[in-house]
Design a protein around this motif. Sequence first.
Motif, short mmCIF file in Angstrom:
data_model
loop_
_atom_site.label_atom_id
_atom_site.label_comp_id
_atom_site.label_asym_id
_atom_site.label_seq_id
_atom_site.Cartn_x
_atom_site.Cartn_y
_atom_site.Cartn_z
N GLY A 1 11.92 -3.94 -2.27
CA GLY A 1 11.59 -4.91 -3.43
C GLY A 1 12.39 -6.19 -3.63
O GLY A 1 12.32 -6.82 -4.41
N ALA B 1 3.55 -8.78 -9.32
CA ALA B 1 2.49 -8.26 -8.78
C ALA B 1 2.48 -8.30 -7.24
O ALA B 1 1.94 -7.47 -6.84
CB ALA B 1 1.28 -8.82 -9.64
N LEU C 1 4.63 -5.82 -5.52
CA LEU C 1 4.05 -4.33 -5.49
C LEU C 1 3.07 -4.33 -4.43
O LEU C 1 2.89 -3.49 -3.78
CB LEU C 1 3.57 -4.17 -6.81
CG LEU C 1 4.59 -3.85 -8.02
CD1 LEU C 1 3.83 -3.67 -9.40
CD2 LEU C 1 5.35 -2.66 -7.80
N GLU C 2 2.08 -5.26 -4.32
CA GLU C 2 1.06 -5.26 -3.15
C GLU C 2 1.70 -5.50 -1.90
O GLU C 2 1.25 -4.79 -0.99
CB GLU C 2 0.12 -6.53 -3.60
CG GLU C 2 -0.64 -6.32 -4.97
CD GLU C 2 -1.97 -5.53 -4.72
OE1 GLU C 2 -2.06 -4.86 -3.71
OE2 GLU C 2 -2.49 -5.42 -5.72
N ILE D 1 4.85 -4.19 -1.14
CA ILE D 1 5.32 -3.07 -0.50
C ILE D 1 4.13 -2.25 -0.22
O ILE D 1 4.38 -1.36 0.92
CB ILE D 1 6.06 -2.54 -1.59
CG1 ILE D 1 7.31 -3.40 -2.01
CG2 ILE D 1 6.51 -1.18 -1.31
CD1 ILE D 1 8.13 -2.87 -3.41
N GLU D 2 3.08 -2.23 -0.68
CA GLU D 2 1.97 -1.40 -0.18
C GLU D 2 1.27 -1.86 1.05
O GLU D 2 0.93 -1.16 1.89
CB GLU D 2 0.89 -1.32 -1.51
CG GLU D 2 -0.20 -0.47 -1.04
CD GLU D 2 -1.35 -0.47 -2.07
OE1 GLU D 2 -2.73 -0.44 -1.70
OE2 GLU D 2 -1.05 -0.66 -3.35
#
Length: 323
Positions: free
Chosen positions: A47, A61, A64-65, A67-68
């Motif tokens: 992160g 946002a 987070l996307e 990292i996915e």
Amino acid sequence: MDRFDNIPEVALAWHKAGKGAALATVVETWGSAPRRIGSQLAINSAGEIEGSVSGGCVEGAVILEAIEAIESGKQMLLEYGVSDGDAFAVGLACGGTIRILVEPVGSVLPVAVLEDLVAARAARAAVAVVSDLNTGARELVRGGFDERFRMDRSGFEAGEQVFVAIHNPPLRMIVVGAVHIAQALVPMARIAGFDPVLIEPRGAFGSQARFPGEQILDDWPDEAVAKLGLDARTALVLLTHDPKLDDPALEQALAADCFYIGALGSTRTHAKRVERLGAAGFTAAQIGRIHGPVGLDIGAANPAEIAVSILSQVVGVLRGATP
């Protein structure tokens, strides 16, 4: 890019350190946008971030996307609406919509392409990363998008299938002569996105007291210019009004690829300059690259106004609006 950054370099370092990395790039905007198309954000699997795609509006946002995406190894094309309230918080009058491409390093963005990009940036070479969102191909190119390179304008080609991310070297302005005009021009140039360098062998002129915090080289202009190098992202502005200082630097500039050459002096002074350079063996076409008298004719009456006229001309030449 608004200014030179280290976002690709950071992403490459994170990947090589085993932290995982992705590059998030603004590929399209509607309405008011905090960051221009081509702006980037590097994210690792923990992160950590470097850069910005929205000035803070949607970074959370996107992280987070990303990292996915690092975990899945797949690209993502995200779209966000920025409310008027969020836009106001980052200094915009109204909101808008942005699309962001997220590319995990290794699985989507080849490491070799990223390494070549970092090497090109270190060498001050203008390159573009071409991403085919349909086939998944990524390629580093050094030409073929002249208008985009000239305007520093990343964007889609072939509809919304191929995105061209322009990576130009940072703009640089070399100013010879620490005169009153330079005291206004140097900070103006910095605000406009240039990295200014001041050359002044006369110690009384080129002092930190007169130019606080600026890079000042006290070499003779021709020696300093040779050390700095002149390339297609460099503007050279000569303000000494002294042939002993200006002409040696001019001669190097006329043999180089800098996009702008300007020299202070009246029409009569410039005529004598043209005569000297012609006698030194330079062609009319080479000498014709010099903007002399320097600056646009806006009726400037003091050093600050002359600085405005010079910077305006430099930007006009850079963007193709001024001959």
